[in-house]
Motif scaffolding. Structure first.
Motif, mmCIF file in Angstrom:
data_model
loop_
_atom_site.group_PDB
_atom_site.id
_atom_site.type_symbol
_atom_site.label_atom_id
_atom_site.label_comp_id
_atom_site.label_asym_id
_atom_site.label_seq_id
_atom_site.Cartn_x
_atom_site.Cartn_y
_atom_site.Cartn_z
ATOM 1 N N ASP A 1 59.827 37.737 54.435
ATOM 2 C CA ASP A 1 58.731 38.133 54.441
ATOM 3 C C ASP A 1 57.525 38.776 55.513
ATOM 4 N N THR A 2 57.438 37.589 56.105
ATOM 5 C CA THR A 2 56.191 38.343 56.398
ATOM 6 C C THR A 2 55.988 37.223 57.613
ATOM 7 N N ILE A 3 55.717 37.114 58.956
ATOM 8 C CA ILE A 3 55.088 36.592 60.093
ATOM 9 C C ILE A 3 54.173 36.282 60.731
ATOM 10 N N THR B 1 50.046 39.261 50.799
ATOM 11 C CA THR B 1 49.343 38.963 52.205
ATOM 12 C C THR B 1 48.667 37.768 52.202
ATOM 13 N N VAL B 2 49.568 37.419 53.514
ATOM 14 C CA VAL B 2 49.020 36.202 54.230
ATOM 15 C C VAL B 2 48.058 36.315 55.620
ATOM 16 N N LYS B 3 47.416 36.232 55.602
ATOM 17 C CA LYS B 3 46.782 35.856 57.251
ATOM 18 C C LYS B 3 45.971 34.708 57.828
ATOM 19 N N PRO B 4 46.437 34.237 58.714
ATOM 20 C CA PRO B 4 45.715 33.230 58.965
ATOM 21 C C PRO B 4 44.673 34.046 60.395
ATOM 22 N N PHE B 5 43.516 32.642 60.278
ATOM 23 C CA PHE B 5 41.966 32.866 60.524
ATOM 24 C C PHE B 5 41.854 31.762 61.723
ATOM 25 N N PHE C 1 44.546 29.595 56.946
ATOM 26 C CA PHE C 1 44.899 31.196 55.742
ATOM 27 C C PHE C 1 44.555 31.605 54.442
ATOM 28 N N LEU C 2 44.759 32.736 54.612
ATOM 29 C CA LEU C 2 44.689 33.308 53.038
ATOM 30 C C LEU C 2 45.319 33.910 52.292
#
Length: 301
Positions: free
Chosen positions: A86-88, A138-142, A150-151
């Motif tokens: 779904d996302t990269i 939503t998946v977001k690395p930080f 990641f969240l």
């Protein structure tokens, strides 16, 4: 069928609290099929950042070396990551560029080190709470001082969790899980002084927040600013962070008619200043800010 794109440069203007925006190129991304790819992300690599374009119906993501002067982008690398993601999202681990892939239907993550030949990924999922990974929107690395994290957030039910990589361990661990309100979307992560913050918008019950990721990830996050006024908050389709070479955090907003703004976060994290507004490519599905050396650009496709 090539994917149309246009790129704008962003630089300080002569007048205080403004930025100069200039269209530098319009062209095509070759072999980007179908016409609207599922995801795009930029891998930072010095003066030659790489744009990665992926469509979930194809098993290969294409890498394009970004050149602000090129009217046509031709793939220079291919990464066989499989179909159905779904996302990269690009991130850095141990100073190496990596790619995080996520599929919401079964909650599977795959983490690739972006080097050819592409090695098998580290895969991860949790089928139980705390931190069940299925259904994230939503998946977001930080990046933290101790490494990447990641969240993940589910817009339908409000479940949220943070995962981190322990030093020397290939698999992440859930370090915090919580229940938020449903409806949050358009997350944009940024940093002040090495501390992580993020912007988010609730489209179910209008609210715009800036949150702080606490130093100890096990403590989670805390709201810094809430109910902040944002122009066209419900009509926006994209919000993306853009950090300049000097570290100043900004964000880009986009509406389907091409209306675009560039905004600088205030130091108190209670708002922002609008520095520029312009018309970009209408009906873009992807807005990708990137740096090329000390120069900042925004690509619309």
């Amino acid at each position: 069928m090539p994917q149309k794109f246009c790129t704008f440069s962003v630089s300080p203007a002569n007048q205080a609290n403004t930025m100069a925006v200039r269209q530098v190129v319009t062209g095509n991304i070759a072999n980007a099929l179908p016409a609207s790819p599922t995801a795009m992300t930029v891998v930072a690599s010095g003066n030659e950042p790489m744009l990665i374009v992926y469509d979930s119906s194809l098993d290969t993501a294409q890498g394009y070396t970004l050149d602000a002067g090129s009217t046509d982008l031709t793939a220079t690398a291919s990464f066989k990551i499989g179909t159905g993601w779904d996302t990269i999202e690009a991130f850095v681990n141990n100073n190496a560029p990596c790619l995080m892939c996520y599929r919401g239907s079964d909650g599977t993550f795959a983490f690739y080190k972006l080097a050819l030949p592409l090695a098998s990924p580290v895969t991860f999922s949790l089928t139980h709470n705390p931190g069940m990974t299925k259904g994230y929107t939503t998946v977001k690395p930080f990046l933290t001082p101790k490494g990447p994290a990641f969240l993940g957030y589910n817009q339908a039910n409000g479940s949220v969790a943070i995962y981190s990589f322990a030093p020397g361990q290939p698999n992440p661990n859930c370090v915090w899980a919580h229940q938020w309100a449903a409806g949050w979307t358009r997350f944009a992560f940024f940093q002040f002084g090495g501390e992580n913050f993020f912007f988010k918008t609730n489209v179910a019950k209008l609210n715009v927040n800036i949150d702080h990721v606490l130093d100890g990830l096990t403590a989670g996050t805390v709201e810094v600013g809430s109910h902040i006024a944002l122009d066209n908050a419900l009509e926006l389709t994209v919000v993306e962070p853009l950090t300049l070479a000097n570290g100043d955090p900004h964000f880009v907003t986009y509406m389907p008619d091409g209306t675009t703004t560039l905004n600088r976060f205030n130091g108190d994290c209670l708002g922002w200043s609008k520095l520029a507004a312009w018309n970009s490519l209408p009906n873009a599905t992807h807005v990708v800010p990137f740096l090329m050396g000390a120069d900042a650009f925004v690509l619309f496709a």
